[in-house]
Design a protein around this motif. Structure first.
Motif, PDB file in Angstrom:
ATOM      1  N   SER A  38       0.779  -1.495   0.057  1.00 44.76           N
ATOM      2  CA  SER A  38       0.419   0.283   0.099  1.00 44.76           C
ATOM      3  C   SER A  38       1.055   1.435   0.243  1.00 44.76           C
ATOM      4  O   SER A  38       0.554   2.332   0.145  1.00 44.76           O
ATOM      5  N   THR A  39       2.256   1.534   0.319  1.00 45.22           N
ATOM      6  CA  THR A  39       3.034   2.651   0.813  1.00 45.22           C
ATOM      7  C   THR A  39       4.107   2.363  -0.497  1.00 45.22           C
ATOM      8  O   THR A  39       4.796   1.593  -0.932  1.00 45.22           O
ATOM      9  N   ALA A  40       4.060   3.874  -1.224  1.00 42.66           N
ATOM     10  CA  ALA A  40       4.814   3.699  -2.152  1.00 42.66           C
ATOM     11  C   ALA A  40       6.682   3.773  -2.214  1.00 42.66           C
ATOM     12  O   ALA A  40       7.270   3.454  -3.086  1.00 42.66           O
ATOM     13  N   THR A  41       6.736   3.783  -0.561  1.00 39.28           N
ATOM     14  CA  THR A  41       8.119   4.027  -0.091  1.00 39.28           C
ATOM     15  C   THR A  41       8.940   2.463  -1.065  1.00 39.28           C
ATOM     16  O   THR A  41       9.887   2.598  -1.048  1.00 39.28           O
ATOM     17  N   ASP A  42       7.731   1.866  -0.539  1.00 42.00           N
ATOM     18  CA  ASP A  42       8.528   0.517  -0.265  1.00 42.00           C
ATOM     19  C   ASP A  42       8.859   0.025  -1.049  1.00 42.00           C
ATOM     20  O   ASP A  42       9.468  -0.432  -1.373  1.00 42.00           O
ATOM     21  N   SER A  43       7.961   0.149  -2.352  1.00 44.27           N
ATOM     22  CA  SER A  43       7.696   0.156  -4.160  1.00 44.27           C
ATOM     23  C   SER A  43       8.973   1.232  -4.521  1.00 44.27           C
ATOM     24  O   SER A  43      10.425   0.247  -5.147  1.00 44.27           O
ATOM     25  N   ALA A  44       9.240   1.858  -4.124  1.00 42.59           N
ATOM     26  CA  ALA A  44      10.642   2.396  -4.517  1.00 42.59           C
ATOM     27  C   ALA A  44      12.153   1.875  -4.029  1.00 42.59           C
ATOM     28  O   ALA A  44      12.865   2.444  -4.773  1.00 42.59           O
ATOM     29  N   ALA A  45      11.837   1.780  -2.486  1.00 39.02           N
ATOM     30  CA  ALA A  45      12.991   0.899  -2.106  1.00 39.02           C
ATOM     31  C   ALA A  45      13.225   0.075  -3.328  1.00 39.02           C
ATOM     32  O   ALA A  45      14.427  -0.567  -3.008  1.00 39.02           O
ATOM     33  N   TYR A  46      12.387  -0.671  -3.609  1.00 32.67           N
ATOM     34  CA  TYR A  46      12.990  -2.615  -4.725  1.00 32.67           C
ATOM     35  C   TYR A  46      12.681  -1.770  -6.370  1.00 32.67           C
ATOM     36  O   TYR A  46      12.969  -2.592  -6.817  1.00 32.67           O
ATOM     37  N   ASP A  47      12.829  -0.296  -6.459  1.00 32.26           N
ATOM     38  CA  ASP A  47      12.645  -0.560  -7.633  1.00 32.26           C
ATOM     39  C   ASP A  47      11.443  -0.678  -8.528  1.00 32.26           C
ATOM     40  O   ASP A  47      11.494  -1.382  -9.886  1.00 32.26           O
ATOM     41  N   ARG A  48      10.591  -0.691  -8.231  1.00 27.18           N
ATOM     42  CA  ARG A  48       9.328  -1.524  -8.184  1.00 27.18           C
ATOM     43  C   ARG A  48       8.252  -0.480  -8.874  1.00 27.18           C
ATOM     44  O   ARG A  48       8.500   0.664  -7.777  1.00 27.18           O
ATOM     45  N   ASP A  49       7.427  -0.875  -9.679  1.00 23.01           N
ATOM     46  CA  ASP A  49       6.283   0.260  -9.966  1.00 23.01           C
ATOM     47  C   ASP A  49       5.381  -0.056  -9.428  1.00 23.01           C
ATOM     48  O   ASP A  49       4.710  -0.607  -8.903  1.00 23.01           O
ATOM     49  N   HIS A  50       4.848   0.765  -7.846  1.00 20.91           N
ATOM     50  CA  HIS A  50       3.699   1.220  -7.268  1.00 20.91           C
ATOM     51  C   HIS A  50       2.348   1.057  -7.577  1.00 20.91           C
ATOM     52  O   HIS A  50       1.236   0.391  -7.491  1.00 20.91           O
ATOM     53  N   ALA A  51       2.624   1.965  -8.497  1.00 26.33           N
ATOM     54  CA  ALA A  51       1.011   2.308  -9.856  1.00 26.33           C
ATOM     55  C   ALA A  51       1.150   0.163 -10.262  1.00 26.33           C
ATOM     56  O   ALA A  51      -0.280   0.024 -10.769  1.00 26.33           O
ATOM     57  N   ALA A  52       1.391  -0.473 -10.760  1.00 23.06           N
ATOM     58  CA  ALA A  52       1.020  -1.612 -11.597  1.00 23.06           C
ATOM     59  C   ALA A  52       1.367  -3.161 -10.322  1.00 23.06           C
ATOM     60  O   ALA A  52       1.590  -3.538 -10.715  1.00 23.06           O
ATOM     61  N   ARG A  53       0.717  -2.180  -9.216  1.00 23.96           N
ATOM     62  CA  ARG A  53       1.407  -3.338  -7.822  1.00 23.96           C
ATOM     63  C   ARG A  53       0.249  -4.662  -8.082  1.00 23.96           C
ATOM     64  O   ARG A  53       0.595  -5.909  -7.781  1.00 23.96           O
ATOM     65  N   PHE A  54      -1.299  -4.271  -8.357  1.00 25.74           N
ATOM     66  CA  PHE A  54      -2.072  -5.001  -8.836  1.00 25.74           C
ATOM     67  C   PHE A  54      -1.964  -5.847  -9.467  1.00 25.74           C
ATOM     68  O   PHE A  54      -2.654  -6.860  -9.385  1.00 25.74           O
ATOM     69  N   HIS A  55      -1.890  -5.393 -10.740  1.00 28.90           N
ATOM     70  CA  HIS A  55      -1.787  -6.654 -11.735  1.00 28.90           C
ATOM     71  C   HIS A  55      -0.705  -7.335 -11.532  1.00 28.90           C
ATOM     72  O   HIS A  55      -0.484  -8.688 -11.763  1.00 28.90           O
ATOM     73  N   THR A  56       0.781  -6.553 -11.075  1.00 35.08           N
ATOM     74  CA  THR A  56       1.386  -7.897 -10.255  1.00 35.08           C
ATOM     75  C   THR A  56       1.877  -9.029  -9.394  1.00 35.08           C
ATOM     76  O   THR A  56       2.132 -10.280  -9.857  1.00 35.08           O
ATOM     77  N   PHE A  57       0.559  -8.514  -8.565  1.00 38.91           N
ATOM     78  CA  PHE A  57       0.228  -9.479  -7.437  1.00 38.91           C
ATOM     79  C   PHE A  57      -0.967 -10.756  -7.848  1.00 38.91           C
ATOM     80  O   PHE A  57      -0.722 -11.443  -8.099  1.00 38.91           O
TER      81      PHE A  57
END
Length: 247
Positions: free
Chosen positions: A102-121
């Motif tokens: 749910s938190t963009a900071t966590d995605s950024a730490a891994y260089d992941r696309d936060h906006a795409a997290r539901f699709h990736t999940f």
């Protein structure tokens, strides 16, 4: 309704002696121990797999769970290998809570696309569950087939019904939502055929009105939750006082 506790803190605090904290929580009567995956917030929340492995060696019998692992931060093989490794330590005490994050900071730490997290999940979870259940797929052989840990979905909105249909249970966040919101969503979860319902990370801070917390726990029990998990802050009340709020 069973009462569990969170092993780690979600605010800046001195390092937790996980083994000691796990033993104290179990001695106080808590029936499950949980920990989240949180990274890059400016303070350390220990890795959930390391934390639960330590808790497993320090306790007996108590359930150990992740609430939650952020699946989009990981490759499914790497994540399956870590979960299977943890299961080899915890045995059937392990419960796996997963979420898109749910938190963009966590995605950024891994260089992941936060906006795409539901699709990736949605893309990752089927393979992850296959690897956990079978130990292998067409591309990798990780372990012999065995019993996968139960998988609960940390979710909100329309995904509450998905937790009912596709997962072994639902994790609701008491940290981010009000009791009114959680109880309403619980009704939808049960109406969709949901099994186990856990409200997790119910914050308990220093100076909180424990009478009010008692009322909140009673409300969750009356609504039909199977478990509630408190998050006692670093300067919060002793675990025994919190545990005594729900007999």
């Amino acid at each position: 309704m069973r009462l569990g506790a969170t092993l780690t803190h979600l605010v800046p605090a001195p390092p937790v002696d996980v083994a000691d904290r796990a033993r104290r929580l179990v001695d106080a009567g808590f029936e499950s121990l949980w920990t989240p995956e949180v990274v890059g917030r400016g303070f350390l929340v220990p890795d959930p797999f390391v934390t639960l492995a330590v808790a497993a060696t320090a306790t007996e019998g108590v359930e150990l769970g992740t609430a939650t692992v952020q699946v989009p931060l990981h490759h499914p093989v790497e994540l399956a290998h870590r979960i299977l490794s943890l299961a080899s330590v915890c045995g059937d005490r392990l419960t796996l809570g997963v979420s898109p994050g749910s938190t963009a900071t966590d995605s950024a730490a891994y260089d992941r696309d936060h906006a795409a997290r539901f699709h990736t999940f949605r893309e990752t979870v089927p393979r992850l569950r296959r690897l956990l259940a079978d130990g292998h797929d067409e591309a990798v052989d990780l372990a012999p087939s065995g019993t996968a840990p139960p998988v609960l979905l940390g979710s909100w909105g329309a995904a509450v019904e998905r937790a009912a249909r596709e997962f072994d249970g639902w994790l609701a966040s008491g940290y981010r939502r009000t009791p009114d919101e959680i109880v309403e969503a619980h009704g939808r979860f049960r109406a969709a055929g949901g099994r186990r319902a856990v409200v997790c990370a119910i914050p308990v801070a220093a100076g909180d009105d424990l009478g009010r917390l008692r009322e909140v726990l009673a409300r969750y029990a009356e609504a039909g939750f199977d478990d509630a998990v408190v998050l006692i802050g670093p300067d919060g009340p002793p675990p025994g006082r919190v545990r005594a709020l729900h007999a």
